[in-house]
Design an enzyme around this catalytic site. Structure first.
Site, mmCIF file in Angstrom:
data_model
loop_
_atom_site.group_PDB
_atom_site.id
_atom_site.type_symbol
_atom_site.label_atom_id
_atom_site.label_comp_id
_atom_site.label_asym_id
_atom_site.label_seq_id
_atom_site.Cartn_x
_atom_site.Cartn_y
_atom_site.Cartn_z
ATOM 1 N N MET A 32 0.846 -1.191 0.000
ATOM 2 C CA MET A 32 0.000 0.000 0.000
ATOM 3 C C MET A 32 0.880 1.239 0.000
ATOM 4 O O MET A 32 2.031 1.195 0.416
ATOM 5 C CB MET A 32 -0.902 0.026 1.235
ATOM 6 C CG MET A 32 -0.140 0.165 2.538
ATOM 7 S SD MET A 32 -1.183 0.311 3.997
ATOM 8 C CE MET A 32 -1.865 1.944 3.750
ATOM 9 N N ASP A 63 -0.211 5.810 -0.492
ATOM 10 C CA ASP A 63 -0.954 6.970 0.024
ATOM 11 C C ASP A 63 -2.326 6.636 0.620
ATOM 12 O O ASP A 63 -3.125 5.942 -0.009
ATOM 13 C CB ASP A 63 -1.220 7.966 -1.111
ATOM 14 C CG ASP A 63 0.014 8.361 -1.874
ATOM 15 O OD1 ASP A 63 1.098 7.851 -1.565
ATOM 16 O OD2 ASP A 63 -0.111 9.172 -2.809
ATOM 17 N N GLU A 99 2.762 16.969 -4.548
ATOM 18 C CA GLU A 99 1.751 15.913 -4.575
ATOM 19 C C GLU A 99 0.834 16.026 -3.363
ATOM 20 O O GLU A 99 1.117 16.740 -2.401
ATOM 21 C CB GLU A 99 2.421 14.529 -4.529
ATOM 22 C CG GLU A 99 3.240 14.171 -5.751
ATOM 23 C CD GLU A 99 3.668 12.710 -5.744
ATOM 24 O OE1 GLU A 99 3.481 12.058 -6.769
ATOM 25 O OE2 GLU A 99 4.196 12.234 -4.721
ATOM 26 N N TRP A 141 9.564 7.169 -0.641
ATOM 27 C CA TRP A 141 9.814 6.611 -1.977
ATOM 28 C C TRP A 141 11.291 6.291 -2.223
ATOM 29 O O TRP A 141 11.625 5.569 -3.152
ATOM 30 C CB TRP A 141 9.286 7.554 -3.064
ATOM 31 C CG TRP A 141 7.807 7.410 -3.270
ATOM 32 C CD1 TRP A 141 6.855 8.382 -3.168
ATOM 33 C CD2 TRP A 141 7.104 6.203 -3.596
ATOM 34 N NE1 TRP A 141 5.602 7.857 -3.402
ATOM 35 C CE2 TRP A 141 5.729 6.516 -3.668
ATOM 36 C CE3 TRP A 141 7.496 4.877 -3.813
ATOM 37 C CZ2 TRP A 141 4.748 5.565 -3.968
ATOM 38 C CZ3 TRP A 141 6.521 3.925 -4.103
ATOM 39 C CH2 TRP A 141 5.165 4.275 -4.182
#
Length: 463
Positions: A1, A3, A185, A267
């Site tokens: 999983m 966000d 983002e 990330w």
């Protein structure tokens, strides 16, 4: 999983949707996974809510309760839940048109169990911006309209809509503000109250470019008039100084509470972390507030009060003098590694908490007075060689001017979440010990007086 998505409170239930690839432990065609909770602590996994389709993968977004049925999706007096999300089209992406991301909607009339995608999707086509995603939608009551806060490459673009199906551009913010070490983002726009005055918070997640490398969240404080966000300052303030709180956004429909959760990874190494059969988790839910230090206003984050309900056996100590290491591990140990530690010091002086095991793994959490910084050091925390930048010491400034330090640490099997000075400085870091970190001690090179210390094991919260 990855966000968290579509976070919404409805009829006594918290809904958490999230970026999810069911086929593997690495990122793949994105779905919306779904979990529900009554308290944001005990979560129940639900069937996948949204699957990829001909318009693309299901990227990040938000969900609202359309109380006034502005969308027309409601039936028989039942308010619909409406999800607003980014479709990411891999076919168009390969064609390099720059138009492969656009916004779509889906609705639910059975409290989020099943979802119907709108047959008029996309509701917001792409004007030619490669990164055009992560819509966070809220109702703006003064003008009776929906506001969409959208991440558009190196800035935020605000759109408005009367009924969620068609959108008009209102304004842009941020091309000359904040940190720009990576793409913008997962934004959020929300009001908080401070001394009776409404202050708008714009959260912008950024990857890379965080204060301790990789992904992170920044925020701006300012005014919003339904069209334009005007920041008090264009300088970056960080939501969390640790390496592992990304894509953090708030729940919709929670009244006067602002509750935030983030994805507990980065990330820089998210696809490589040494876990099996799972990969990735979320932070605990945090309640947001505002606090003034001198002439500067900051946002604070503290653990949601619902976490108090899982406190188990514990102890408290008063007026504890610390220099050489003092053992804080509870009698009989705490093999789960799941605990909460609250402490207050008599002075703002150096100290270090050490989480350890018999294998020699150590996770260090402390305060360094000379630099006036908190830190989490995971260089010897266990498995660190899976990615070159993982085993680092992370630093965060102490923002408080208080002469005493107050600290809350919430530790789990593979994570620590640190809340200092009433949530002015927050750090979230994951780690991968060879065996559980059941040892806990505190030491201070110069000596420090701990006025109050409370330890509580936490009951496991997975159902």
């Amino acid at each position: 999983m990855n966000d968290p998505n579509g976070m919404v409170f409805h009829d006594g239930t918290y809904h958490l949707f999230y970026q999810y690839y069911p086929e593997a432990k690495i990122w793949g065609p994105m779905h919306w996974g779904h979990a529900t909770s009554k308290d944001m602590v005990h979560w129940k996994e639900q069937p996948i809510a949204l699957y990829p389709d001909s318009l693309g993968y299901i990227f990040s977004g938000s969900a609202v309760v359309d109380v006034n049925n502005t969308s027309g999706f409601g039936k028989n007096g039942k308010a619909p839940l409406v999800a607003i999300f980014t479709h990411h089209n891999p076919v168009l992406e390969k064609q390099k048109t720059g138009r492969h991301e656009y916004q779509s909607i889906a609705y639910s009339l059975d409290d989020g169990v099943t979802w119907t995608k709108y047959n008029g999707n996309p509701v917001l086509p792409n004007p030619g911006i490669t990164d055009f995603r992560d819509p966070k939608v809220r109702w703006y009551e003064p003008q009776k309209k929906w506001i969409m806060t959208l991440a558009t490459k190196d800035r935020i673009t605000f759109y408005s809509s009367p009924g969620l199906k068609s959108w008009s551009k209102e304004s842009e913010f941020g091309v000359d503000a904040g940190a720009h070490g990576g793409v913008w983002e997962c934004p959020d726009l929300l009001p908080l109250t401070h001394n009776g005055k409404q202050v708008w918070v714009l959260i912008v997640n950024i990857n890379p470019g965080g204060p301790n490398k990789g992904s992170a969240g920044q925020y701006f404080l300012g005014d919003f008039d339904g069209k334009t966000f005007t920041a008090y300052s264009k300088e970056t303030k960080w939501l969390d100084w640790g390496a592992d709180n990304y894509a953090a956004v708030t729940f919709s429909n929670t009244g006067n509470r602002s509750l935030l959760m983030g994805w507990m990874s980065n990330w820089q190494y998210a696809n490589q972390v040494p876990t099996d059969p799972w990969r990735s988790a979320n932070t605990i839910s945090r309640e947001l507030g505002l606090k003034t230090v001198g002439k500067e206003l900051y946002m604070t984050s503290v653990p949601a009060k619902e976490l108090d309900a899982i406190k188990a056996a514990g102890y408290s100590k008063k007026n504890l003098a610390v220099k050489a290491p003092v053992d804080l591990a509870p009698k009989g140990g705490n093999a789960s590694g799941l605990f909460r530690l609250d402490l207050k010091t008599a002075t703002a002086n150096d100290f270090e908490l050490v989480l350890s095991n018999k294998e020699g793994n150590e996770l260090l959490i402390g305060y360094d007075k000379a630099s006036n910084q908190y830190y989490i050091d995971r260089t010897k925390s266990g498995k660190v060689d899976f990615e070159a930048g993982f085993g680092q010491k992370h630093l965060a400034p102490r923002l408080s001017s208080d002469t005493k330090i107050a600290l809350t640490l919430i530790a789990d099997a593979a994570s620590v979440e640190l809340f200092a000075d009433g949530g002015l400085t927050v750090m979230t870091d994951i780690f991968f010990a060879d065996t559980p970190l059941s040892g806990l001690s505190i030491k201070s090179a110069k000596g420090i007086q701990i006025e109050d210390l409370q330890y509580h094991a936490l009951k496991p919260s997975i159902e």
